[in-house]
Design a protein around this motif. Structure first.
Motif, PDB file in Angstrom:
ATOM      1  N   GLY A   1       1.043  -1.357   0.351  1.00 11.05           N
ATOM      2  CA  GLY A   1      -0.608   0.018   0.057  1.00 11.05           C
ATOM      3  C   GLY A   1       0.866   1.106   0.479  1.00 11.05           C
ATOM      4  O   GLY A   1       0.178   2.067  -0.521  1.00 11.05           O
ATOM      5  N   ALA A   2       1.677   1.002   0.437  1.00 10.44           N
ATOM      6  CA  ALA A   2       3.500   2.607   0.743  1.00 10.44           C
ATOM      7  C   ALA A   2       3.297   2.742  -0.860  1.00 10.44           C
ATOM      8  O   ALA A   2       3.910   3.851  -1.076  1.00 10.44           O
ATOM      9  N   PHE A   3       3.421   2.179  -2.112  1.00 15.81           N
ATOM     10  CA  PHE A   3       3.399   2.931  -2.874  1.00 15.81           C
ATOM     11  C   PHE A   3       1.827   2.498  -4.184  1.00 15.81           C
ATOM     12  O   PHE A   3       2.331   2.793  -5.791  1.00 15.81           O
ATOM     13  N   ALA A   4       1.465   2.603  -3.770  1.00 15.45           N
ATOM     14  CA  ALA A   4       0.141   2.872  -4.500  1.00 15.45           C
ATOM     15  C   ALA A   4      -0.603   3.659  -4.845  1.00 15.45           C
ATOM     16  O   ALA A   4      -1.534   3.734  -5.579  1.00 15.45           O
ATOM     17  N   SER A   5      -0.660   4.682  -4.442  1.00 15.88           N
ATOM     18  CA  SER A   5      -0.871   6.299  -4.602  1.00 15.88           C
ATOM     19  C   SER A   5      -0.160   7.014  -5.589  1.00 15.88           C
ATOM     20  O   SER A   5       0.331   6.883  -6.394  1.00 15.88           O
ATOM     21  N   GLU A   6      -1.806   7.595  -6.619  1.00 20.17           N
ATOM     22  CA  GLU A   6      -1.285   7.976  -7.914  1.00 20.17           C
ATOM     23  C   GLU A   6      -1.098   9.610  -7.365  1.00 20.17           C
ATOM     24  O   GLU A   6      -0.605  10.023  -9.035  1.00 20.17           O
ATOM     25  N   ALA A   7      -0.385  10.310  -6.496  1.00 20.02           N
ATOM     26  CA  ALA A   7      -0.757  11.797  -6.282  1.00 20.02           C
ATOM     27  C   ALA A   7       1.003  11.793  -6.272  1.00 20.02           C
ATOM     28  O   ALA A   7       2.277  11.021  -6.003  1.00 20.02           O
ATOM     29  N   SER A   8       1.191  12.995  -7.137  1.00 21.76           N
ATOM     30  CA  SER A   8       2.507  13.648  -7.653  1.00 21.76           C
ATOM     31  C   SER A   8       2.949  13.794  -5.943  1.00 21.76           C
ATOM     32  O   SER A   8       2.673  14.254  -4.719  1.00 21.76           O
ATOM     33  N   PRO A   9       3.961  13.559  -5.891  1.00 21.78           N
ATOM     34  CA  PRO A   9       5.277  13.682  -4.079  1.00 21.78           C
ATOM     35  C   PRO A   9       5.310  15.504  -4.668  1.00 21.78           C
ATOM     36  O   PRO A   9       5.737  15.496  -3.293  1.00 21.78           O
ATOM     37  N   TRP A  10       4.856  16.238  -5.072  1.00 23.18           N
ATOM     38  CA  TRP A  10       4.968  17.313  -4.597  1.00 23.18           C
ATOM     39  C   TRP A  10       4.820  17.909  -3.369  1.00 23.18           C
ATOM     40  O   TRP A  10       5.557  18.733  -3.496  1.00 23.18           O
TER      41      TRP A  10
END
Length: 248
Positions: A180-189
């Motif tokens: 789950g730590a790597f499932a986000s689609e949001a920008s790291p910005w």
């Protein structure tokens, strides 16, 4: 605990964001970037907000869902009527993969008393994703966002984590098993804009190219490996601590 470890949004967050953009906090949001040349280019700006009767001010970096923008949305979320709490919590959860993980800490805060198991799961999912986002920033000062953002979960969540270690173990296990730590689609910005380089770029009116704030994608697998190792180490530490306490 030693967890050192925008695309579409739901209709509710779209309405909230529209309201936030009309406030002084996010009024200076940067213009959309030319995705044909550099989809990760960012033109941050500074918004200055009075925070005290003594004339003190807070400076926020805004633009393209930067740190100041997520704080503005959080302010709107927390100003929703109490009867909207369930709807807000549901929206935050269903949109967790497309919005910055910062909002998972608000979800943890909202559910800490009514559903502590879920609150701890939301907290550690948010924290692991924040770790991954911050670790992909070129500016190492952005790592400070991990503890800063986590603190918005509030004292009630901290107390649950301290008193119910089995919930922390379950939550970390779930993050590891589901990746789950790597499932986000949001920008790291949102996390990288917390750092000093984004702040100075905003002060100077500069545009940051993608390779000036975000590490190259070829290095992401090594970052991911470090996060996975961190999670596993924390899980082992928690299991050992519980086992030791039980044996006494």
């Amino acid at each position: 605990m030693q967890i050192s470890m925008m695309k579409s949004r739901s209709s509710l967050l779209k309405r909230i964001t529209a309201g936030v953009l009309a406030t002084s906090l996010v009024g200076g949001a940067g213009l959309a970037q030319d995705e044909a040349t550099d989809p990760n280019a960012r033109s941050p700006e500074i918004v200055i907000v009075p925070v005290g009767e003594d004339g003190s001010e807070a400076h926020f970096v805004v633009g393209d869902m930067a740190w100041g923008d997520v704080l503005g949305i959080l302010n709107q979320l927390q100003n929703q009527p109490s009867e909207q709490t369930i709807a807000v919590a549901q929206t935050l959860w269903t949109s967790r993969d497309v919005n910055p993980p910062f909002f998972l800490f608000e979800l943890a805060r909202l559910t800490a008393e009514s559903d502590p198991t879920f609150a701890v799961q939301a907290y550690f999912l948010g924290r692991s994703r924040t770790m991954y986002d911050a670790a992909r920033c070129l500016d190492s000062s952005a790592l400070d966002v991990i503890n800063e953002a986590s603190a918005y979960a509030g004292d009630a969540v901290v107390q649950v984590i301290a008193n119910r270690p089995e919930l922390t173990i379950e939550a970390i296990e779930h993050v590891i098993e589901t990746e789950g730590a790597f499932a986000s689609e949001a920008s790291p910005w949102w996390a990288c804009s917390f750092g000093s380089s984004a702040y100075f770029a905003a002060v100077n009116g500069d545009t940051l190219a993608g390779d000036e704030w975000l590490i190259v994608e070829s290095r992401w697998p090594s970052v991911r490996s470090r996060i996975e190792a961190n999670l596993q180490n924390n899980l082992t530490m928690m299991r050992d601590a519980v086992a030791a306490a039980t044996a006494q």
